[in-house]
Write an enzyme that holds these catalytic residues in place. Structure first.
Site: not given
Ligand code: 3PG
Ligand code: MG
Length: 396
Positions: A36, A197, A354, A377
């Site tokens: 990142r 899941k 991830g 997310g």
């Molecule tokens: C992530 O790592 O997916 C982003 O930085 C968002 O983080 P968060 O899920 O804590 O909002």
């Protein structure tokens, strides 16, 4: 509306508030992955090179609206300075006197990082006052953090209403790579969806069956689909409460002409333990005491053959318990097939999430995929077809 980019925007001498995602993975107090930070460097160099005063805003972890020393961005700012090869000023608060002093000290081309925006409760509440305080510290807002654009927070959404705001270059590249997969893809297009899941990926599956020509399902979520079709999956992880929805996904796929590929064989063991004795079974012969922990060789061959016919592929989720060898073998083999097709110029491949990035890294093919998203997310919400507030506010 079109995404507002930095093309033709004058930044010299101006204070640019640059929203980044410096939420880097940390293990044992050390930054475990610099991706990142590295992806942010070109944007900082471009702005700085054009004489902007660059003020980096980011959250780090989830401190829940109050200062938590272990969630300070100070060490991350130091790592950014090293990666950038120039000093980076750090302000111990993202608003108030510490931020104002750090910003006032910037010369054209200088870079500052402000402390974790989530140390203030106004950040996640998207509080207008907090957004105004942030916005008052700059002349232009640039968001280069696709990975946090699913959050309607003060530093991603609220602030963008208060300043001239633009998408950064990494954000632009990410949106282009994603559009090439689902908005205007070359067909045939397929999705590989894995992970544990079904329940976390229902909306995503529902969106994809209407968009892709083929859906390949692996990981423990495939067990739920198999069980929903009446197969015996032994002691495998699965979600019985999701059987009706799994059947509905299959029906919708059939109606939409989307081919669904489920595992035809599996690597099993009594438990997910490294180096444990494994047995391979056809899917119709899984013994009652076995756990499915990876796709089997026949499934790998079938997926590899399908991959050679594709033009476009999006991948989210590992196909087995890849953290525990030997249950990484299926995911690794499929990753190699995707990498080979991509290298050959036949396939545009995009992967994100991830676990998926870890699995591709483990398979040593991270650099051989057309585009790898570091978003978790945000990538999932985008696959669900949802509007991301941090992108929408930039006209995207
Ligand atoms: C992530 O790592 O997916 C982003 O930085 C968002 O983080 P968060 O899920 O804590 O909002
Ligand atoms: Mg996180």
């Amino acid at each position: 509306m079109a995404l507002r980019t930095l093309d033709g925007v004058a930044v010299a001498g101006r204070r640019v508030l640059l929203r980044a995602d410096l939420n880097v993975p940390v293990h044992d107090g050390r930054i475990a992955d610099l991706t990142r930070i590295e992806r942010l460097l070109p944007m900082i160099r471009e702005l700085s090179g054009k004489g902007a005063r660059v003020i980096v805003l980011s959250h780090f972890d989830r401190p829940k609206g109050k200062p938590v020393p272990s969630m300070s961005l100070a060490p991350v700012a130091a790592a950014l300075g090293v990666a950038l090869g120039r000093p980076v000023r750090f302000a111990a608060d993202c608003i108030g006197p510490p931020a104002q002093q750090a910003i006032a000290a910037l010369a054209d081309g200088d870079v500052a990082v402000l402390e974790n925006t989530r140390f203030h409760p106004g950040e996640e509440k998207n509080d207008p006052d907090f957004a105004r305080q942030l916005a008052g510290q700059g002349d232009i807002f640039v968001n280069d953090a696709f990975s946090v654009s699913h959050r309607a927070h003060a530093s991603t959404e609220g602030i963008a209403h208060l300043l001239p705001s633009y998408a950064g270059r990494a954000m632009q590249a990410e949106l282009e790579a994603l559009a090439a997969v689902l908005t205007a893809p070359q067909h045939p297009v397929a999705a590989i969806i894995g992970g544990a899941k079904v329940s976390t990926k229902l909306a995503l599956l529902g969106n994809l069956v209407g968009r892709v020509d083929m859906l390949m399902i692996g990981g423990a979520m495939a067990n739920t689909f198999l069980a929903a079709q009446g197969r015996n999956v032994g002691r495998s992880l699965q979600e019985p409460e999701c059987h009706p929805i799994a059947r509905e996904v299959l029906q919708r796929a059939a109606a939409a002409g989307c081919k669904v590929v489920l595992p035809s064989d599996a690597v099993t063991a009594p438990e997910p333990k490294a180096g444990i004795q494994t047995r391979i079974f056809p899917i119709e012969e899984i013994p009652p005491d076995a756990m499915i922990l990876d796709i089997g060789p026949r499934t790998v061959s079938a997926l590899a053959a399908e991959i050679t016919t594709l033009r476009t592929l999006v991948w989210n989720g590992p196909l087995g318990a890849f953290e525990t060898p030997p249950f990484d073998a299926g995911t690794t083999a499929v990753a190699h097939a995707v990498a080979a097709a991509t290298r050959a110029g036949q396939l545009h491949s995009v992967a994100g999430g991830g676990d998926t990035v870890s699995a591709l890294h483990h398979a040593a093919v991270l650099g051989q995929i057309s585009y790898v998203s570091t978003a978790g997310g945000a990538f999932l919400e985008w696959l669900e077809g949802r509007t991301l507030p941090g992108v929408a506010v930039l006209g995207g």
